[in-house]
Scaffold this motif. Structure first.
Motif, mmCIF file in Angstrom:
data_model
loop_
_atom_site.group_PDB
_atom_site.id
_atom_site.type_symbol
_atom_site.label_atom_id
_atom_site.label_comp_id
_atom_site.label_asym_id
_atom_site.label_seq_id
_atom_site.Cartn_x
_atom_site.Cartn_y
_atom_site.Cartn_z
ATOM 1 N N VAL A 1 9.442 -4.280 0.048
ATOM 2 C CA VAL A 1 10.529 -3.296 0.031
ATOM 3 C C VAL A 1 10.704 -2.667 1.410
ATOM 4 O O VAL A 1 11.827 -2.494 1.893
ATOM 5 N N GLN A 2 9.585 -2.353 2.047
ATOM 6 C CA GLN A 2 9.646 -1.709 3.361
ATOM 7 C C GLN A 2 10.127 -2.682 4.435
ATOM 8 O O GLN A 2 10.913 -2.315 5.314
ATOM 9 N N LYS A 3 9.691 -3.924 4.350
ATOM 10 C CA LYS A 3 10.068 -4.902 5.370
ATOM 11 C C LYS A 3 11.499 -5.389 5.185
ATOM 12 O O LYS A 3 12.277 -5.421 6.146
ATOM 13 N N PHE A 4 11.852 -5.792 3.967
ATOM 14 C CA PHE A 4 13.177 -6.398 3.739
ATOM 15 C C PHE A 4 14.279 -5.354 3.684
ATOM 16 O O PHE A 4 15.348 -5.529 4.286
ATOM 17 N N TYR A 5 14.028 -4.248 2.956
ATOM 18 C CA TYR A 5 15.065 -3.227 2.796
ATOM 19 C C TYR A 5 14.987 -2.128 3.851
ATOM 20 O O TYR A 5 15.864 -1.267 3.909
ATOM 21 N N GLY A 6 13.921 -2.140 4.649
ATOM 22 C CA GLY A 6 13.795 -1.137 5.697
ATOM 23 C C GLY A 6 13.515 0.261 5.185
ATOM 24 O O GLY A 6 13.864 1.248 5.830
ATOM 25 N N LEU A 7 12.849 0.361 4.031
ATOM 26 C CA LEU A 7 12.562 1.657 3.408
ATOM 27 C C LEU A 7 11.109 2.041 3.696
ATOM 28 O O LEU A 7 10.217 1.848 2.862
ATOM 29 N N GLU A 8 10.873 2.555 4.858
ATOM 30 C CA GLU A 8 9.522 2.867 5.309
ATOM 31 C C GLU A 8 8.855 3.927 4.427
ATOM 32 O O GLU A 8 9.426 4.979 4.158
ATOM 33 N N GLY A 9 7.639 3.630 3.957
ATOM 34 C CA GLY A 9 6.873 4.569 3.152
ATOM 35 C C GLY A 9 7.369 4.714 1.722
ATOM 36 O O GLY A 9 6.930 5.620 1.007
ATOM 37 N N ILE A 10 8.240 3.806 1.285
ATOM 38 C CA ILE A 10 8.871 3.918 -0.034
ATOM 39 C C ILE A 10 8.435 2.770 -0.936
ATOM 40 O O ILE A 10 8.253 1.632 -0.492
ATOM 41 N N SER A 11 8.257 3.064 -2.220
ATOM 42 C CA SER A 11 8.145 2.031 -3.252
ATOM 43 C C SER A 11 9.200 2.326 -4.311
ATOM 44 O O SER A 11 9.756 3.425 -4.349
ATOM 45 N N LEU A 12 9.457 1.338 -5.161
ATOM 46 C CA LEU A 12 10.546 1.467 -6.141
ATOM 47 C C LEU A 12 10.002 1.283 -7.559
ATOM 48 O O LEU A 12 10.039 0.185 -8.121
ATOM 49 N N PRO A 13 9.486 2.369 -8.176
ATOM 50 C CA PRO A 13 8.916 2.281 -9.517
ATOM 51 C C PRO A 13 9.943 2.464 -10.646
ATOM 52 O O PRO A 13 9.628 3.064 -11.673
ATOM 53 N N THR A 14 11.165 2.007 -10.437
ATOM 54 C CA THR A 14 12.161 2.055 -11.507
ATOM 55 C C THR A 14 11.755 1.055 -12.586
ATOM 56 O O THR A 14 11.517 -0.117 -12.298
ATOM 57 N N GLY A 15 11.698 1.511 -13.842
ATOM 58 C CA GLY A 15 11.130 0.714 -14.926
ATOM 59 C C GLY A 15 11.742 -0.652 -15.103
ATOM 60 O O GLY A 15 11.033 -1.646 -15.286
ATOM 61 N N SER A 16 13.073 -0.744 -15.062
ATOM 62 C CA SER A 16 13.729 -2.028 -15.282
ATOM 63 C C SER A 16 13.529 -2.955 -14.090
ATOM 64 O O SER A 16 13.259 -4.150 -14.259
ATOM 65 N N THR A 17 13.644 -2.427 -12.877
ATOM 66 C CA THR A 17 13.463 -3.243 -11.679
ATOM 67 C C THR A 17 12.066 -3.835 -11.640
ATOM 68 O O THR A 17 11.878 -5.025 -11.348
ATOM 69 N N ALA A 18 11.068 -3.008 -11.942
ATOM 70 C CA ALA A 18 9.684 -3.475 -11.938
ATOM 71 C C ALA A 18 9.421 -4.486 -13.045
ATOM 72 O O ALA A 18 8.632 -5.427 -12.869
ATOM 73 N N ALA A 19 10.072 -4.325 -14.194
ATOM 74 C CA ALA A 19 9.830 -5.212 -15.332
ATOM 75 C C ALA A 19 10.510 -6.567 -15.161
ATOM 76 O O ALA A 19 9.985 -7.594 -15.598
ATOM 77 N N PHE A 20 11.681 -6.576 -14.550
ATOM 78 C CA PHE A 20 12.376 -7.842 -14.313
ATOM 79 C C PHE A 20 11.765 -8.591 -13.125
ATOM 80 O O PHE A 20 11.897 -9.810 -13.025
ATOM 81 N N GLY A 21 11.119 -7.853 -12.223
ATOM 82 C CA GLY A 21 10.601 -8.439 -11.005
ATOM 83 C C GLY A 21 9.614 -9.579 -11.188
ATOM 84 O O GLY A 21 9.785 -10.646 -10.584
ATOM 85 N N PRO A 22 8.548 -9.411 -11.998
ATOM 86 C CA PRO A 22 7.538 -10.467 -12.091
ATOM 87 C C PRO A 22 8.103 -11.831 -12.502
ATOM 88 O O PRO A 22 7.762 -12.849 -11.884
#
Length: 423
Positions: free
Chosen positions: A170-191
């Motif tokens: 997330v930090q490298k591709f989206y450029g969101l330094e120091g950020i993670s994205l714990p949105t339930g649906s995004t995390a669940a669809f991700g794997p």
């Protein structure tokens, strides 16, 4: 107790544009940024989210009616209606276990940080509704409050785990330094999507196919710019919806606006977030050495990337096509079609913006989601009935890709059914 619960519900009803700034201000004060800087950061982030929500609203207002027209035009007749994430969130907040789960999930997150089992401090309180939905699922099946709490915690831990593992990407591709994205649906669809994407990239022939906004722009000039890509994809969706020339042009311009405006809204939000992120890092380094901590925020931060939006817009007609041809599927996609960018954010990031690989992985991921949403329909309908929502016209059951087609929630459903059968 009733007054306390109504007060909590009142605050939650204000939505993320109010809740998030309050959380940011409190966190800023805790990490000693000073009240003035924390206040400015909180307000800036709130304004950024207002902008993001306006752009998402533009997407929803145009994509929803177009999807409905496609459904009518091609005569799709499926008995389970996808009512979308707003209804799923509403029924979650309306569930009996909602109020108690908010502080429990927050305490669990803090304990996991103290025990060094997660690096993500999830301050996106609004999206705790995904954890609550898991708890509500367990409660519907078993009728047990304790089991509901267990289900919510299991879901939360899974989401934080995925957020931690994907944070470097997330930090490298989206450029969101120091950020993670714990949105339930995004995390669940991700794997699922990331695994399928990895496999797709191994297939001879396909692995060499590459298309990202940069290469498209280089090859096609102005017509490869994100704004123009949005316009072209919007025009295609308008034509598939059977719109007249004027409406086709309107949806084209609107999708171009989404592609152009979303990154700029994210930039505003990041202006407010950077001081908090830096203060948190400094605070932790003084006390815990070089320990890393991620600030967990809404995956809306990622959906403005041109590769995400291009892939998502292409997946809209593909999702409707899949709903028709997949044997055994009963779900008519509608409400969550505009939420597809959230589902594929990790997939696109893991494929480094390769739209071709992301589209193939997204298609397989959505196909599986439709089957899970079909299986979830009975419980989803029961949850909706318990929250006293009206059934959409022409539907025998309701479901959603966000809640019913969500891998983690579906696994919670199966876990609850097994436990209920045994005990």
């Amino acid at each position: 107790m009733d007054k306390l619960l109504s007060s909590i519900q009142y605050v939650l009803n204000l939505g993320p544009t109010v809740i998030l700034p309050i959380a940011i201000i409190i966190i800023g004060v805790i990490f000693r940024t000073g009240f003035k800087k924390a206040l400015k950061s909180g307000i800036t982030i709130g304004i950024g989210f207002v902008g993001i929500n306006l752009v998402i609203g533009l997407l929803v207002d145009n994509l929803g009616p177009a999807a409905q027209k496609m459904v009518e035009r091609f005569g799709l007749h499926l008995t389970v209606i996808d009512t979308g994430w707003p209804s799923a969130a509403a029924l979650s907040w309306a569930s009996p276990v909602a109020a108690i789960l908010i502080p429990i999930c927050l305490i669990v997150n803090i304990l996991l940080i103290l025990l060094k089992l997660t690096k993500t401090l999830d301050i996106d309180i609004w999206n705790y509704w995904h954890f609550i939905a898991a708890g509500a699922t367990g409660y519907i099946i078993t009728g047990s409050w304790w089991f509901a709490i267990l289900c919510a915690i299991i879901y939360e831990v899974a989401v934080l785990f995925v957020a931690d593992k994907t944070a470097p990407m997330v930090q490298k591709f989206y450029g969101l330094e120091g950020i993670s994205l714990p949105t339930g649906s995004t995390a669940a669809f991700g794997p699922i999507g990331m695994l399928v994407g990895w496999l797709v990239a191994k297939i001879p022939g396909i692995r060499k196919l590459h298309a990202d906004p940069e290469s498209i722009q280089k090859r096609f000039g102005i017509f490869g710019e994100p704004m123009m890509m949005g316009i072209i994809l919007g025009l295609i969706i308008g034509i598939l919806a059977g719109y007249d020339v004027g409406k086709v042009l309107q949806i084209g311009i609107s999708m171009g606006a989404v592609m152009l405006l979303m990154p700029r809204m994210v930039k505003i939000l990041m202006e407010g977030l950077i001081p908090i992120s830096e203060a948190a890092r400094t605070f932790l380094q003084k006390r815990y050495g070089d320990r890393e901590l991620y600030i967990g925020l809404d995956a809306a931060l990622s959906v403005g990337h041109p590769s995400v939006m291009a892939t998502a817009l292409l997946l809209v007609p593909i999702t409707l096509f899949l709903a028709v041809i997949l044997p055994g599927n009963k779900v008519l996609p509608f409400g969550d079609l505009s939420t597809i960018p959230f589902y594929i954010a990790f997939v696109v990031g893991s494929r480094k913006g390769n739209i071709i690989h992301s589209l193939i992985a997204g298609t397989i991921m959505i196909a599986l989601a439709l089957y899970m949403a079909t299986d979830f329909a009975t419980v989803h309908t029961a949850m909706m009935s318990g929250a006293k929502f009206n059934m959409p016209e022409g539907a025998t059951q309701i479901s959603s890709l966000d809640l019913g087609g969500n891998l983690f929630n579906w696994l919670i459903l199966k876990f609850a059914e097994i436990c209920h059968a045994i005990f």
